[in-house]
Design a protein around this motif. Sequence first.
Motif, PDB file in Angstrom:
ATOM      1  N   ILE A 580      82.319 -22.145 -39.527  1.00 14.67           N
ATOM      2  CA  ILE A 580      83.109 -22.744 -40.601  1.00 14.67           C
ATOM      3  C   ILE A 580      83.685 -21.607 -41.438  1.00 14.67           C
ATOM      4  N   GLU A 581      84.982 -21.678 -41.717  1.00 12.28           N
ATOM      5  CA  GLU A 581      85.632 -20.693 -42.572  1.00 12.28           C
ATOM      6  C   GLU A 581      86.196 -21.378 -43.809  1.00 12.28           C
ATOM      7  N   ASP A 582      86.334 -20.613 -44.905  1.00 15.32           N
ATOM      8  CA  ASP A 582      87.001 -21.164 -46.080  1.00 15.32           C
ATOM      9  C   ASP A 582      88.512 -21.061 -45.896  1.00 15.32           C
ATOM     10  N   LYS A 583      89.269 -21.491 -46.897  1.00 15.66           N
ATOM     11  CA  LYS A 583      90.727 -21.546 -46.762  1.00 15.66           C
ATOM     12  C   LYS A 583      91.349 -20.162 -46.591  1.00 15.66           C
ATOM     13  N   ASN A 584      90.605 -19.126 -46.967  1.00 15.90           N
ATOM     14  CA  ASN A 584      91.115 -17.765 -46.851  1.00 15.90           C
ATOM     15  C   ASN A 584      90.648 -17.055 -45.578  1.00 15.90           C
ATOM     16  N   GLY A 585      89.921 -17.758 -44.728  1.00 12.71           N
ATOM     17  CA  GLY A 585      89.469 -17.177 -43.473  1.00 12.71           C
ATOM     18  C   GLY A 585      88.116 -16.492 -43.537  1.00 12.71           C
ATOM     19  N   ASN A 586      87.441 -16.575 -44.671  1.00 10.62           N
ATOM     20  CA  ASN A 586      86.103 -15.990 -44.784  1.00 10.62           C
ATOM     21  C   ASN A 586      85.089 -16.893 -44.089  1.00 10.62           C
ATOM     22  N   VAL A 587      84.235 -16.306 -43.268  1.00 12.66           N
ATOM     23  CA  VAL A 587      83.240 -17.088 -42.534  1.00 12.66           C
ATOM     24  C   VAL A 587      82.132 -17.543 -43.486  1.00 12.66           C
ATOM     25  N   LEU A 588      81.935 -18.846 -43.561  1.00 11.94           N
ATOM     26  CA  LEU A 588      80.898 -19.413 -44.418  1.00 11.94           C
ATOM     27  C   LEU A 588      79.609 -19.673 -43.657  1.00 11.94           C
ATOM     28  N   ARG A 589      79.749 -20.015 -42.384  1.00 12.85           N
ATOM     29  CA  ARG A 589      78.552 -20.336 -41.596  1.00 12.85           C
ATOM     30  C   ARG A 589      78.880 -20.186 -40.116  1.00 12.85           C
ATOM     31  N   GLU A 590      77.990 -19.574 -39.388  1.00 14.87           N
ATOM     32  CA  GLU A 590      78.080 -19.521 -37.939  1.00 14.87           C
ATOM     33  C   GLU A 590      76.862 -20.237 -37.373  1.00 14.87           C
ATOM     34  N   PHE A 591      77.073 -20.983 -36.299  1.00 12.28           N
ATOM     35  CA  PHE A 591      76.011 -21.809 -35.732  1.00 12.28           C
ATOM     36  C   PHE A 591      75.555 -21.235 -34.400  1.00 12.28           C
ATOM     37  N   GLN A 592      74.256 -21.061 -34.277  1.00 11.38           N
ATOM     38  CA  GLN A 592      73.652 -20.588 -33.039  1.00 11.38           C
ATOM     39  C   GLN A 592      72.879 -21.741 -32.397  1.00 11.38           C
ATOM     40  N   PRO A 593      72.892 -21.825 -31.074  1.00 15.23           N
ATOM     41  CA  PRO A 593      72.177 -22.933 -30.422  1.00 15.23           C
ATOM     42  C   PRO A 593      70.666 -22.831 -30.618  1.00 15.23           C
ATOM     43  N   GLN A 594      70.053 -23.980 -30.778  1.00 21.48           N
ATOM     44  CA  GLN A 594      68.589 -24.045 -30.839  1.00 21.48           C
ATOM     45  C   GLN A 594      68.070 -24.134 -29.405  1.00 21.48           C
ATOM     46  N   THR A 595      67.189 -23.247 -29.043  1.00 24.54           N
ATOM     47  CA  THR A 595      66.679 -23.236 -27.675  1.00 24.54           C
ATOM     48  C   THR A 595      65.153 -23.229 -27.670  1.00 24.54           C
ATOM     49  N   LYS A 596      64.619 -23.705 -26.552  1.00 23.63           N
ATOM     50  CA  LYS A 596      63.166 -23.712 -26.396  1.00 23.63           C
ATOM     51  C   LYS A 596      62.843 -23.760 -24.911  1.00 23.63           C
ATOM     52  N   GLU A 597      62.000 -22.860 -24.455  1.00 24.18           N
ATOM     53  CA  GLU A 597      61.597 -22.867 -23.050  1.00 24.18           C
ATOM     54  C   GLU A 597      60.560 -23.950 -22.846  1.00 24.18           C
ATOM     55  N   VAL A 598      60.927 -24.973 -22.065  1.00 24.71           N
ATOM     56  CA  VAL A 598      60.043 -26.130 -21.904  1.00 24.71           C
ATOM     57  C   VAL A 598      59.565 -26.314 -20.469  1.00 24.71           C
ATOM     58  N   LEU A 599      60.226 -25.649 -19.508  1.00 22.37           N
ATOM     59  CA  LEU A 599      59.818 -25.727 -18.104  1.00 22.37           C
ATOM     60  C   LEU A 599      59.839 -24.322 -17.510  1.00 22.37           C
ATOM     61  N   SER A 600      59.109 -24.147 -16.451  1.00 22.14           N
ATOM     62  CA  SER A 600      59.211 -22.884 -15.715  1.00 22.14           C
ATOM     63  C   SER A 600      60.539 -22.873 -14.976  1.00 22.14           C
ATOM     64  N   GLU A 601      61.030 -21.684 -14.678  1.00 20.93           N
ATOM     65  CA  GLU A 601      62.282 -21.568 -13.940  1.00 20.93           C
ATOM     66  C   GLU A 601      62.158 -22.236 -12.572  1.00 20.93           C
ATOM     67  N   GLU A 602      60.986 -22.153 -11.978  1.00 21.66           N
ATOM     68  CA  GLU A 602      60.781 -22.760 -10.664  1.00 21.66           C
ATOM     69  C   GLU A 602      60.887 -24.275 -10.735  1.00 21.66           C
ATOM     70  N   THR A 603      60.203 -24.893 -11.685  1.00 20.94           N
ATOM     71  CA  THR A 603      60.268 -26.355 -11.819  1.00 20.94           C
ATOM     72  C   THR A 603      61.696 -26.806 -12.075  1.00 20.94           C
ATOM     73  N   ALA A 604      62.408 -26.083 -12.959  1.00 25.08           N
ATOM     74  CA  ALA A 604      63.786 -26.450 -13.283  1.00 25.08           C
ATOM     75  C   ALA A 604      64.672 -26.392 -12.037  1.00 25.08           C
ATOM     76  N   TYR A 605      64.501 -25.346 -11.226  1.00 24.63           N
ATOM     77  CA  TYR A 605      65.320 -25.223 -10.028  1.00 24.63           C
ATOM     78  C   TYR A 605      64.982 -26.323  -9.017  1.00 24.63           C
ATOM     79  N   ILE A 606      63.711 -26.611  -8.867  1.00 19.05           N
ATOM     80  CA  ILE A 606      63.304 -27.666  -7.932  1.00 19.05           C
ATOM     81  C   ILE A 606      63.938 -28.995  -8.338  1.00 19.05           C
ATOM     82  N   MET A 607      63.958 -29.303  -9.650  1.00 16.57           N
ATOM     83  CA  MET A 607      64.564 -30.551 -10.102  1.00 16.57           C
ATOM     84  C   MET A 607      66.074 -30.545  -9.865  1.00 16.57           C
ATOM     85  N   THR A 608      66.707 -29.393 -10.067  1.00 21.04           N
ATOM     86  CA  THR A 608      68.140 -29.290  -9.784  1.00 21.04           C
ATOM     87  C   THR A 608      68.403 -29.562  -8.309  1.00 21.04           C
ATOM     88  N   ASN A 609      67.554 -29.012  -7.461  1.00 24.05           N
ATOM     89  CA  ASN A 609      67.689 -29.221  -6.025  1.00 24.05           C
ATOM     90  C   ASN A 609      67.435 -30.675  -5.642  1.00 24.05           C
TER      91      ASN A 609
END
Length: 752
Positions: A580-609
Amino acid sequence: MWVLFVSGVLVAGGYVLAVNSNFLNLFGRMPNLKSLENPRSELASEIYSADGVLLGKYFRENRTPAEYKDLPQNLIDALVATEDVRFEQHSGIDPRSISRAVVALGRGGGGSTLTQQVAKVLFKTRPDQPNTLNDGLLNGSGKVGILVAKTKEWLLAIRLERNYTKREILRMYLNTVEYGSNAYGINTAAKTFFNKAPRNLTTPEAATLVGIVNAPGRFSPKVHPDRSRRRRNWVLRQMAKAHYIPANELAADTAQPIVLHYSVENAAKGLAPYFRTEVAKSLLAWAKETDHDLYADGLKIYTTIDSRMQQHAEAAVNEHLALQQKWFSAHWKGQLPWRDENGKVIPNFLNISMRRTERYKSLMKIYDGNRDSVNYYLRKKYKMQVFSWQGEKEVLMSPLDSLAYYKRYLQAGFMAMNPLNGQVKAWVGGPNFKYFKFDHVRQGKRQPGSTFKPIVYTAAIDQGYSPCYPRPDVATTFPAVAGRAPYTPQNFEGGYSGRTFTLRQALARSMNSITAWLVYKLTPEIVVGYAKRLGITSPVDAVPSVGFGASDCSIFELCGVYATFVNKGVWTAPVMVTRIEDKNGNVLREFQPQTKEVLSEETAYIMTNMLQASTTEPGGTSTILHTGFKFPNEIGAKTGTTSNYSDAWFMGITPDLVCGMWIGGEDRSIHFRTGAYGQGARLALPLYGIFMKKVYADKDIAINRGPFPLPAKPLSIEIDCSKYTGAAQRDTIPYDRKMAQPDLDGPDKQDI
């Protein structure tokens, strides 16, 4: 005489000083120096796509400022000639016009310079504009109140002239005044009436807009075209009188008709209206915490939406839903579609539904609960515009007729997101935002049916089961508990084959019997735990039917679940805004994704497959993506259908795009009667195919068409189940392929 003159000057000077200092709180306070240096008018906040396209605005007053360099000379000439021909000669107050101002006090105005008009609009000096500047004892007292307001405007005009150049004051004026049709400022006015930028206005068009500001309601070219033309021609004559245009040009300009390209900006127009409405909810919370005004601060909001994908998504929903609606209308032709579980018409359905509407509540309030009066107006017919897939049409309907008309329309929700960073790329919350405001992506929650099953299989893989684990297709019964009757889920087509399937095959075919057995072995509580880990925030009941999507959730939540499989086990909250920027282009807020590792990479790949098996395994519910839509690349998928075909779902995954969609009636009691029309593979899956075809055909969209990436480490379990089952075994299951693989052209007409 001299004494009288001096006395008059002293009295006038004393009066001015009294107004300036708000003596005894008689006049209301004057703006402070900071306010004069930074005069404030409401500016619309703008919301942009990730690729820089303006999606829409948030505003109370639709105003976007223009720079002076963008203001054409013909517009400035028209303004000066009409409102203040001596603008360049005075310092805020024109002595020649003061006498006219005194005479005009009884009419509430007159004789104002452009600078005074800027002061009036910016600082809301008039008694009918309540604010802290107008809280003096003499404010609002008829002619006295107007005199006080005029005096303040004179004083403010002098101060503005000291603080700003003539160009800056002209720019303030044109950016501040109202033009009608909710257009504030010249940028919005030029777009609203002529669909142009100010710099492209012709002289007659510039004169038309200048002519409006004196009385927007009276001189609107949309509402009063003849009056507006006369006013425009008067402005043109003033320009000629001031030698801004020659006489021969005047004759040509006044002869021209006013040709409008009229369009009022509102929330229903533009790309992604459902998305913009949902974003506003979080922005309002942020604005409250940070003391900003979303509707007045001129903020620039940059979102994750890809305007090209959004266009394809909206087009796909329109194309698919229009066709499904045609079938649905034919399916129920001459019959009422609101039915109970036994297929019988629900008595008093419309009256009960009407009581939940705002119209009913408003009428009950107006008529003090008198049902006879309320029922009269609910049945009274009016001319109204209604939605149809062939375009808006004018009809004669009562509110009750209108309710019945719209209840018959199928609804839809569609969302696409990048699973690697959580960015939402497309969002369609319904058929048409103007007529259907309810958002079916995040606001709407329905039973997800079999699209919930991958959560069960994820828990099973994590608990040590292999995709190749064999299980017979037989009944599983959950015993009665705490007054609950025994529960034995059946397969979609009814009955059980008794044959043995791997878990991979069972998920591909969406077999209820084997899912039920897994829930029984894992326990419903374990399944609920995995649902929460994978991002389902809605309540999920730990009951035997949990594996079949018995608890409501949203497309928004399910997209987060499926994205976790693609993103190597890392759950990422869907992201809608990047900064979000103000009317003059100054950055007021930048948003970063919330992440959390909830599965092993192996389980995730198996489900994708395993999800890919739905599109490749013989008997898989989504093989049409390869056989019908001819997609050559790897795609994972899952269909979902709920009881009585009330909800049709589809989830599709590729290496950098997860899509979720739902189609159904506004009420669960309104739906197709058979799986030939109402199952997820029939009603929802084709929407994904239509969308992806458009995306793949768009050369401007960079999208990964390659295979799903392998995990960093070798798998610890086997996923090639053909080594154990053999091709023959995999293709010997009695299965209604017509149901599993619907043709692209829809049901035969004679079947409707």
